[in-house]
Write a protein that holds these residues in place. Structure first.
Motif, PDB file in Angstrom:
ATOM      1  N   LEU A  73      -9.649   6.255   0.693  1.00  0.00           N
ATOM      2  CA  LEU A  73      -9.968   6.446   2.101  1.00  0.00           C
ATOM      3  C   LEU A  73     -10.685   7.776   2.234  1.00  0.00           C
ATOM      4  CD1 LEU A  73      -6.596   5.402   3.752  1.00  0.00           C
ATOM      5  CD2 LEU A  73      -8.712   4.075   3.656  1.00  0.00           C
ATOM      6  N   GLN A  74     -11.880   7.756   2.812  1.00  0.00           N
ATOM      7  CA  GLN A  74     -12.624   8.975   3.076  1.00  0.00           C
ATOM      8  C   GLN A  74     -12.322   9.396   4.506  1.00  0.00           C
ATOM      9  OE1 GLN A  74     -16.873   8.733   2.581  1.00  0.00           O
ATOM     10  NE2 GLN A  74     -17.139  10.926   2.840  1.00  0.00           N
TER      11      GLN A  74
ATOM     12  N   ASP B  15      -7.775  14.294   9.752  1.00  0.00           N
ATOM     13  CA  ASP B  15      -7.555  12.933   9.249  1.00  0.00           C
ATOM     14  C   ASP B  15      -6.959  12.973   7.844  1.00  0.00           C
ATOM     15  OD1 ASP B  15      -8.459  11.518  11.464  1.00  0.00           O
ATOM     16  OD2 ASP B  15     -10.449  11.120  10.616  1.00  0.00           O
ATOM     17  N   LEU B  16      -7.506  13.853   6.986  1.00  0.00           N
ATOM     18  CA  LEU B  16      -6.991  13.963   5.621  1.00  0.00           C
ATOM     19  C   LEU B  16      -5.550  14.459   5.634  1.00  0.00           C
ATOM     20  CD1 LEU B  16      -7.387  13.687   2.589  1.00  0.00           C
ATOM     21  CD2 LEU B  16      -8.241  16.048   2.580  1.00  0.00           C
ATOM     22  N   ALA B  17      -5.242  15.432   6.460  1.00  0.00           N
ATOM     23  CA  ALA B  17      -3.872  15.951   6.539  1.00  0.00           C
ATOM     24  C   ALA B  17      -2.898  14.851   6.952  1.00  0.00           C
ATOM     25  CB  ALA B  17      -3.804  17.125   7.509  1.00  0.00           C
ATOM     26  N   ALA B  18      -3.296  13.998   7.889  1.00  0.00           N
ATOM     27  CA  ALA B  18      -2.427  12.903   8.333  1.00  0.00           C
ATOM     28  C   ALA B  18      -2.194  11.895   7.202  1.00  0.00           C
ATOM     29  CB  ALA B  18      -3.030  12.212   9.553  1.00  0.00           C
ATOM     30  N   ILE B  19      -3.250  11.568   6.469  1.00  0.00           N
ATOM     31  CA  ILE B  19      -3.105  10.655   5.331  1.00  0.00           C
ATOM     32  C   ILE B  19      -2.207  11.297   4.281  1.00  0.00           C
ATOM     33  CG2 ILE B  19      -4.313   9.515   3.416  1.00  0.00           C
ATOM     34  CD1 ILE B  19      -6.793   9.394   5.317  1.00  0.00           C
ATOM     35  N   GLY B  20      -2.439  12.564   3.992  1.00  0.00           N
ATOM     36  CA  GLY B  20      -1.626  13.281   3.009  1.00  0.00           C
ATOM     37  C   GLY B  20      -0.157  13.332   3.406  1.00  0.00           C
ATOM     38  N   ALA B  21       0.117  13.534   4.687  1.00  0.00           N
ATOM     39  CA  ALA B  21       1.502  13.568   5.168  1.00  0.00           C
ATOM     40  C   ALA B  21       2.177  12.213   4.959  1.00  0.00           C
ATOM     41  CB  ALA B  21       1.542  13.968   6.637  1.00  0.00           C
ATOM     42  N   ARG B  22       1.455  11.128   5.212  1.00  0.00           N
ATOM     43  CA  ARG B  22       2.025   9.793   4.990  1.00  0.00           C
ATOM     44  C   ARG B  22       2.293   9.558   3.507  1.00  0.00           C
ATOM     45  NH1 ARG B  22      -1.958   8.435   8.888  1.00  0.00           N
ATOM     46  NH2 ARG B  22      -3.256   7.393   7.331  1.00  0.00           N
TER      47      ARG B  22
ATOM     48  N   TRP C  78      -4.398  12.358  -4.408  1.00  0.00           N
ATOM     49  CA  TRP C  78      -4.410  11.210  -5.295  1.00  0.00           C
ATOM     50  C   TRP C  78      -3.033  10.573  -5.293  1.00  0.00           C
ATOM     51  CZ3 TRP C  78      -8.558   9.152  -7.715  1.00  0.00           C
ATOM     52  CH2 TRP C  78      -9.723   9.934  -7.778  1.00  0.00           C
ATOM     53  N   ALA C  79      -3.007   9.244  -5.256  1.00  0.00           N
ATOM     54  CA  ALA C  79      -1.760   8.495  -5.311  1.00  0.00           C
ATOM     55  C   ALA C  79      -1.969   7.280  -6.205  1.00  0.00           C
ATOM     56  CB  ALA C  79      -1.352   8.058  -3.908  1.00  0.00           C
ATOM     57  N   GLU C  80      -0.874   6.623  -6.536  1.00  0.00           N
ATOM     58  CA  GLU C  80      -0.934   5.416  -7.343  1.00  0.00           C
ATOM     59  C   GLU C  80      -0.018   4.383  -6.701  1.00  0.00           C
ATOM     60  OE1 GLU C  80       0.561   4.479 -11.752  1.00  0.00           O
ATOM     61  OE2 GLU C  80      -0.912   6.090 -11.644  1.00  0.00           O
ATOM     62  N   ASP C  81      -0.535   3.175  -6.505  1.00  0.00           N
ATOM     63  CA  ASP C  81       0.292   2.133  -5.888  1.00  0.00           C
ATOM     64  C   ASP C  81       1.245   1.542  -6.929  1.00  0.00           C
ATOM     65  OD1 ASP C  81      -0.970   0.046  -7.319  1.00  0.00           O
ATOM     66  OD2 ASP C  81      -1.969  -0.776  -5.566  1.00  0.00           O
ATOM     67  N   PRO C  82       2.173   0.684  -6.515  1.00  0.00           N
ATOM     68  CA  PRO C  82       3.147   0.132  -7.467  1.00  0.00           C
ATOM     69  C   PRO C  82       2.535  -0.647  -8.631  1.00  0.00           C
ATOM     70  CG  PRO C  82       3.928  -0.182  -5.236  1.00  0.00           C
ATOM     71  CD  PRO C  82       2.509   0.319  -5.128  1.00  0.00           C
ATOM     72  N   GLN C  83       1.292  -1.120  -8.495  1.00  0.00           N
ATOM     73  CA  GLN C  83       0.630  -1.844  -9.584  1.00  0.00           C
ATOM     74  C   GLN C  83      -0.116  -0.915 -10.527  1.00  0.00           C
ATOM     75  OE1 GLN C  83       2.046  -3.908  -6.811  1.00  0.00           O
ATOM     76  NE2 GLN C  83       0.163  -3.012  -6.073  1.00  0.00           N
ATOM     77  N   GLY C  84      -0.203   0.359 -10.189  1.00  0.00           N
ATOM     78  CA  GLY C  84      -0.943   1.306 -11.015  1.00  0.00           C
ATOM     79  C   GLY C  84      -2.368   1.531 -10.555  1.00  0.00           C
TER      80      GLY C  84
ATOM     81  N   ARG D 261      -5.125   3.392  -8.696  1.00  0.00           N
ATOM     82  CA  ARG D 261      -5.259   4.757  -8.195  1.00  0.00           C
ATOM     83  C   ARG D 261      -5.961   4.767  -6.852  1.00  0.00           C
ATOM     84  NH1 ARG D 261      -7.810   8.666 -11.383  1.00  0.00           N
ATOM     85  NH2 ARG D 261      -9.507   7.196 -11.516  1.00  0.00           N
ATOM     86  N   TRP D 262      -5.459   5.598  -5.930  1.00  0.00           N
ATOM     87  CA  TRP D 262      -6.025   5.770  -4.593  1.00  0.00           C
ATOM     88  C   TRP D 262      -6.389   7.229  -4.390  1.00  0.00           C
ATOM     89  CZ3 TRP D 262      -7.011   2.403  -0.548  1.00  0.00           C
ATOM     90  CH2 TRP D 262      -6.690   1.070  -0.805  1.00  0.00           C
ATOM     91  N   GLU D 263      -7.614   7.452  -3.943  1.00  0.00           N
ATOM     92  CA  GLU D 263      -8.128   8.785  -3.641  1.00  0.00           C
ATOM     93  C   GLU D 263      -8.330   8.878  -2.132  1.00  0.00           C
ATOM     94  OE1 GLU D 263     -12.118  11.391  -4.734  1.00  0.00           O
ATOM     95  OE2 GLU D 263     -12.253   9.212  -4.590  1.00  0.00           O
ATOM     96  N   SER D 264      -7.621   9.784  -1.490  1.00  0.00           N
ATOM     97  CA  SER D 264      -7.855  10.079  -0.074  1.00  0.00           C
ATOM     98  C   SER D 264      -8.514  11.449  -0.036  1.00  0.00           C
ATOM     99  CB  SER D 264      -6.536  10.091   0.698  1.00  0.00           C
ATOM    100  OG  SER D 264      -5.935   8.817   0.612  1.00  0.00           O
TER     101      SER D 264
END
Length: 156
Positions: free
Chosen positions: A63-64, A70-77, A102-108, A110-113
């Motif tokens: 998510l850009q 907006d980034l702070a809100a995504i990061g807080a979640r 950077w996060a990783e979903d349960p399937q592995g 990778r998500w970059e916000s």
């Protein structure tokens, strides 16, 4: 306003640029020797491809954020879900200066916000304190080695 982000690793950049230019009906907004990016409004997506010696396929989704709030809100979640694998401030990656989670979903997957705050003249910057030059942390779920198909490339 946010924009969906997809980053693919490709085997042949020129062939992929031709294909995606035809598919999207638009030329890339950014072209470099190893990278291209389309900033599309219909659909609203930041679609990037790179040829950097990695296994072809989806590198990461994201998510850009339109602004730092907006980034702070995504990061807080992401932090509330205990999903942040790496938080970066002022990093250089994909010819841009950005702040990222950077996060990783349960399937592995990778998500970059991220929120981009300027262009860069190089694909990556110097490695950060965690030894990561770009592209987030190594994934933990794809293989036992922790780096999936991009093992040994320095950027999983």
């Amino acid at each position: 306003m946010k924009r969906f982000h997809v980053h693919l690793n490709v085997a042949r950049l020129d062939d992929s640029i031709r294909f995606y230019t035809t598919l999207f009906g638009a030329a890339p907004d950014v072209i470099r020797p190893d990278y291209a990016k389309w900033m599309l409004d219909d659909p609203r997506v930041n679609f990037a491809i790179s040829q950097r010696g990695r296994q072809p396929g989806v590198d990461h989704l994201g998510l850009q954020a339109g602004d730092p709030a907006d980034l702070a809100a995504i990061g807080a979640r992401l932090q509330a879900a205990d999903a942040v694998a790496l938080a970066e401030q002022g990093t250089t990656c994909c010819y841009a200066h950005s702040d990222k989670f950077w996060a990783e979903d349960p399937q592995g997957v990778r998500w970059e916000s991220f929120h981009t705050h300027g262009e860069a003249t190089t694909y990556t910057g110097a490695p950060n304190e965690a030894g990561v030059a770009c592209c987030g942390p190594a994934t933990t779920k794809r293989t036992a080695s922790g780096c999936g198909p991009n093992a040994g490339t320095g950027c999983c």
